[in-house]
Design a protein around this motif. Structure first.
Motif, PDB file in Angstrom:
ATOM      1  N   THR A   7       0.850  -1.180   0.000  1.00 32.09           N
ATOM      2  CA  THR A   7       0.000   0.000   0.000  1.00 32.09           C
ATOM      3  C   THR A   7       0.891   1.237   0.000  1.00 32.09           C
ATOM      4  OG1 THR A   7      -1.906   1.077   1.010  1.00 32.09           O
ATOM      5  CG2 THR A   7      -0.317   0.109   2.522  1.00 32.09           C
ATOM      6  N   GLY A   8       0.268   2.407  -0.063  1.00 32.94           N
ATOM      7  CA  GLY A   8       1.095   3.605  -0.134  1.00 32.94           C
ATOM      8  C   GLY A   8       0.314   4.871   0.144  1.00 32.94           C
ATOM      9  N   ASP A   9       1.044   5.946   0.297  1.00 31.54           N
ATOM     10  CA  ASP A   9       0.441   7.257   0.541  1.00 31.54           C
ATOM     11  C   ASP A   9       1.202   8.321  -0.230  1.00 31.54           C
ATOM     12  OD1 ASP A   9      -1.413   6.608   2.975  1.00 31.54           O
ATOM     13  OD2 ASP A   9       0.515   5.692   3.452  1.00 31.54           O
ATOM     14  N   ARG A  10       0.475   9.365  -0.589  1.00 36.31           N
ATOM     15  CA  ARG A  10       1.140  10.508  -1.226  1.00 36.31           C
ATOM     16  C   ARG A  10       1.750  11.396  -0.144  1.00 36.31           C
ATOM     17  NH1 ARG A  10      -2.962  12.697  -5.839  1.00 36.31           N
ATOM     18  NH2 ARG A  10      -3.564  10.680  -6.709  1.00 36.31           N
ATOM     19  N   PRO A  11       2.989  11.772  -0.302  1.00 34.40           N
ATOM     20  CA  PRO A  11       3.624  12.615   0.727  1.00 34.40           C
ATOM     21  C   PRO A  11       3.320  14.092   0.520  1.00 34.40           C
ATOM     22  CG  PRO A  11       5.233  12.014  -0.928  1.00 34.40           C
ATOM     23  CD  PRO A  11       3.941  11.375  -1.347  1.00 34.40           C
ATOM     24  N   ALA A  45       5.978  10.279  -6.821  1.00 31.74           N
ATOM     25  CA  ALA A  45       5.745  10.553  -8.246  1.00 31.74           C
ATOM     26  C   ALA A  45       4.252  10.789  -8.488  1.00 31.74           C
ATOM     27  CB  ALA A  45       6.257   9.394  -9.102  1.00 31.74           C
ATOM     28  N   GLN A  46       3.438  10.003  -7.807  1.00 27.68           N
ATOM     29  CA  GLN A  46       1.995  10.215  -7.952  1.00 27.68           C
ATOM     30  C   GLN A  46       1.580  11.566  -7.354  1.00 27.68           C
ATOM     31  OE1 GLN A  46      -1.802   8.216  -6.013  1.00 27.68           O
ATOM     32  NE2 GLN A  46      -0.945   6.874  -7.561  1.00 27.68           N
ATOM     33  N   ALA A  47       2.181  11.932  -6.236  1.00 31.39           N
ATOM     34  CA  ALA A  47       1.859  13.228  -5.619  1.00 31.39           C
ATOM     35  C   ALA A  47       2.182  14.368  -6.587  1.00 31.39           C
ATOM     36  CB  ALA A  47       2.636  13.404  -4.318  1.00 31.39           C
ATOM     37  N   SER A 138      -0.141   4.186 -13.678  1.00 31.78           N
ATOM     38  CA  SER A 138       1.077   4.180 -12.881  1.00 31.78           C
ATOM     39  C   SER A 138       0.841   3.429 -11.558  1.00 31.78           C
ATOM     40  CB  SER A 138       1.510   5.631 -12.672  1.00 31.78           C
ATOM     41  OG  SER A 138       2.231   5.791 -11.511  1.00 31.78           O
ATOM     42  N   GLN A 139      -0.338   3.604 -11.001  1.00 33.67           N
ATOM     43  CA  GLN A 139      -0.636   2.888  -9.753  1.00 33.67           C
ATOM     44  C   GLN A 139      -0.762   1.382  -9.999  1.00 33.67           C
ATOM     45  OE1 GLN A 139      -3.143   4.940  -7.040  1.00 33.67           O
ATOM     46  NE2 GLN A 139      -3.674   3.117  -5.875  1.00 33.67           N
ATOM     47  N   ALA A 140      -1.242   1.015 -11.176  1.00 35.35           N
ATOM     48  CA  ALA A 140      -1.283  -0.413 -11.525  1.00 35.35           C
ATOM     49  C   ALA A 140       0.136  -0.970 -11.594  1.00 35.35           C
ATOM     50  CB  ALA A 140      -2.007  -0.609 -12.853  1.00 35.35           C
ATOM     51  N   ALA A 141       1.058  -0.155 -12.086  1.00 38.79           N
ATOM     52  CA  ALA A 141       2.465  -0.574 -12.110  1.00 38.79           C
ATOM     53  C   ALA A 141       2.989  -0.736 -10.685  1.00 38.79           C
ATOM     54  CB  ALA A 141       3.308   0.435 -12.897  1.00 38.79           C
ATOM     55  N   ASP A 142       2.645   0.216  -9.811  1.00 42.73           N
ATOM     56  CA  ASP A 142       3.069   0.130  -8.405  1.00 42.73           C
ATOM     57  C   ASP A 142       2.666  -1.212  -7.800  1.00 42.73           C
ATOM     58  OD1 ASP A 142       3.727   2.811  -8.652  1.00 42.73           O
ATOM     59  OD2 ASP A 142       1.981   3.550  -7.536  1.00 42.73           O
ATOM     60  N   ILE A 143       1.443  -1.581  -8.078  1.00 44.81           N
ATOM     61  CA  ILE A 143       0.878  -2.776  -7.431  1.00 44.81           C
ATOM     62  C   ILE A 143       1.442  -4.053  -8.050  1.00 44.81           C
ATOM     63  CG2 ILE A 143      -1.278  -4.068  -7.072  1.00 44.81           C
ATOM     64  CD1 ILE A 143      -2.670  -1.242  -6.900  1.00 44.81           C
ATOM     65  N   ASP A 156     -12.013   5.209  -1.510  1.00 47.13           N
ATOM     66  CA  ASP A 156     -11.787   6.039  -2.691  1.00 47.13           C
ATOM     67  C   ASP A 156     -10.786   5.408  -3.666  1.00 47.13           C
ATOM     68  OD1 ASP A 156      -9.766   6.423  -0.742  1.00 47.13           O
ATOM     69  OD2 ASP A 156      -9.110   8.250  -1.757  1.00 47.13           O
ATOM     70  N   GLN A 157     -10.058   4.396  -3.192  1.00 44.76           N
ATOM     71  CA  GLN A 157      -9.056   3.768  -4.043  1.00 44.76           C
ATOM     72  C   GLN A 157      -9.578   2.534  -4.779  1.00 44.76           C
ATOM     73  OE1 GLN A 157      -5.715   4.877  -4.566  1.00 44.76           O
ATOM     74  NE2 GLN A 157      -6.783   6.662  -3.755  1.00 44.76           N
ATOM     75  N   LEU A 158     -10.833   2.164  -4.506  1.00 48.80           N
ATOM     76  CA  LEU A 158     -11.351   0.949  -5.158  1.00 48.80           C
ATOM     77  C   LEU A 158     -11.312   1.029  -6.689  1.00 48.80           C
ATOM     78  CD1 LEU A 158     -14.234  -0.113  -2.742  1.00 48.80           C
ATOM     79  CD2 LEU A 158     -11.947  -1.111  -2.988  1.00 48.80           C
TER      80      LEU A 158
HETATM   81  N1  TRP Z   1      -3.366   6.569  -4.614  1.00 45.99           N
HETATM   82  C1  TRP Z   1      -2.958   6.369  -3.247  1.00 45.99           C
HETATM   83  C2  TRP Z   1      -3.454   7.586  -2.441  1.00 45.99           C
HETATM   84  O1  TRP Z   1      -3.747   8.618  -3.006  1.00 45.99           O
HETATM   85  C3  TRP Z   1      -1.456   6.249  -3.080  1.00 45.99           C
HETATM   86  C4  TRP Z   1      -0.875   5.098  -3.828  1.00 45.99           C
HETATM   87  C5  TRP Z   1       0.011   5.172  -4.861  1.00 45.99           C
HETATM   88  C6  TRP Z   1      -1.152   3.714  -3.618  1.00 45.99           C
HETATM   89  N2  TRP Z   1       0.350   3.931  -5.292  1.00 45.99           N
HETATM   90  C7  TRP Z   1      -0.340   3.021  -4.556  1.00 45.99           C
HETATM   91  C8  TRP Z   1      -1.981   3.009  -2.738  1.00 45.99           C
HETATM   92  C9  TRP Z   1      -0.377   1.628  -4.635  1.00 45.99           C
HETATM   93  C10 TRP Z   1      -2.022   1.618  -2.834  1.00 45.99           C
HETATM   94  C11 TRP Z   1      -1.213   0.931  -3.781  1.00 45.99           C
HETATM   95  O2  TRP Z   1      -3.531   7.494  -1.243  1.00 45.99           O
END
Ligand code: TRP
Length: 363
Positions: A7-11, A45-47, A138-143, A156-158
């Motif tokens: 999982t992850g968070d935007r900083p 990068a997403q942030a 890009s988030q699909a790549a993260d996962i 909200d991430q569903l």
């Molecule tokens: N989109 C998530 C958010 O805004 C952050 C995020 C980026 C994330 N990559 C992810 C969450 C991969 C789960 C898996 O909080």
């Protein structure tokens, strides 16, 4: 086969108690279960996709978010923390997935849609940056780069997980190989925890609205914020009957209070139902319920503040953790990238078969 959790968070800001009940608490529990690997990504990068003009904000919050993670008890021995932009395979994997998704599909993503409105990208003078529209890919790549099978997220991430699942299905189908793993979302169980409202009662807790209680707030700040919380405007005198629905103090009590808290701080009531009943009847003042909430929150935040202090005084430990975690993450993602390239037949130098085929052609 054991799960890989990611999982992850935007900083973009310090983490607040909405993050705590919505996900951090669950992560702390999850770290003590069985799994192969547990990754937490700081999605810088997403942030940047909606903070491109403000890179220093993102830069400044990387260590802040790490400190918040550690302060709630996430254990670096159990969890691998890393920085998204330092994992070089991710943008390359993203680029290949871009061929599998239509522009319309991206713009139909409900989260993207509401963010476009929120950021004003739909106004004529702005327009939607390609990088922003692309972030679900890009988030699909993260996962998938980490072969994550479980992704703990908020509601909200569903749509992001759904998008990822479509990409996994499509990739494995088009390239005729089960390279990518199908991820499952994991939601927090408690419903009020999924979207904790801010202290103003109107909205989701959000730093831009100034209605947050931060995990790093000191005792005084916490007291002031709770004192100023929205309750029930029709409950003027203590003796007036009050409303519990839409009363933010009660919403927070729903999210945070336990029967043990009643024993400890408010023994006249057995549980929250009894307290609510009294408030509805009249005769229960706002100060009393706010003091109760303060006691609960203070008890929660004291150890969190202490842990944060420790790590603030040991920043080099924090930095090393992140650096080592990022190295490890690169190992995983590089391996998946090779498998992706192999399935796509673009593994020219890493696999002898390409050269052999050409030789055969000209034999
Ligand atoms: N989109 C998530 C958010 O805004 C952050 C995020 C980026 C994330 N990559 C992810 C969450 C991969 C789960 C898996 O909080």
């Amino acid at each position: 086969m054991k799960n890989i959790i990611l999982t992850g968070d935007r900083p973009t800001g310090r983490l607040h108690i909405g993050h705590y009940v919505g996900s951090l608490k669950q992560r702390v529990e999850l770290q003590n279960t069985e799994y192969e690997k547990f990754f937490i990504m700081i999605a810088d990068a997403q942030a940047l996709t909606d903070n491109y003009g403000n890179p220093s904000k993102v830069r400044n919050h990387i260590i802040e978010v790490m400190l918040d993670y550690l302060s709630v008890g996430l254990d670096p021995k159990k969890v691998t923390f890393f920085i998204q932009s330092e994992v070089k395979a991710l943008p390359e994997i993203t680029a290949y997935y871009m061929n599998l998704v239509t522009l319309n599909r991206l713009l139909r993503n409900p989260t993207v849609k509401s963010e476009i409105k929120l950021r004003g990208f739909d106004h004529e003078d702005k327009g939607i940056p390609v990088g922003f529209a692309n972030y679900p890919i890009s988030q699909a790549a993260d996962i998938t780069a980490f072969k994550a099978t479980i992704v703990p997220v908020g509601e909200d991430q569903l749509p992001m997980i759904e998008q990822t699942r479509e990409i996994v299905k499509s990739f494995n189908h088009v390239y005729e190989k089960e390279v990518l793993m199908m991820p499952e979302p994991l939601l927090s169980e408690n419903e009020v925890c999924l979207r904790l409202p801010g202290t103003d009662g109107n909205n989701k807790m959000s730093k831009s609205l100034g209605n947050c209680i931060y995990l790093s707030d000191d005792s005084e700040t916490l007291k002031t914020k709770i004192k100023g919380m929205y309750t029930d405007p029709t409950h003027v005198k203590v003796s007036d009957p009050g409303h519990v629905e839409g009363n933010i103090v009660f919403t927070y009590l729903d999210a945070f209070s336990t029967e043990a808290d009643f024993k400890k701080f408010l023994p006249d009531y057995k549980n929250l139902d009894e307290l609510k009943e009294h408030y509805r009847r009249g005769g229960l003042g706002d100060m009393k319920i706010k003091q109760f909430l303060f006691n609960i929150m203070e008890e929660l935040l004291i150890p969190i503040r202490e842990k944060r202090k420790y790590y603030e005084a040991h920043l080099s430990e924090v930095f090393e953790m992140l650096k080592k975690g990022t190295e490890e993450a690169n190992g995983y993602a590089d391996k998946t990238l090779l498998e992706i390239k192999e399935a796509m037949g673009i593994d020219y130098f890493t696999n002898a078969s390409f050269f052999d085929e050409q030789l055969k052609k000209y034999e």
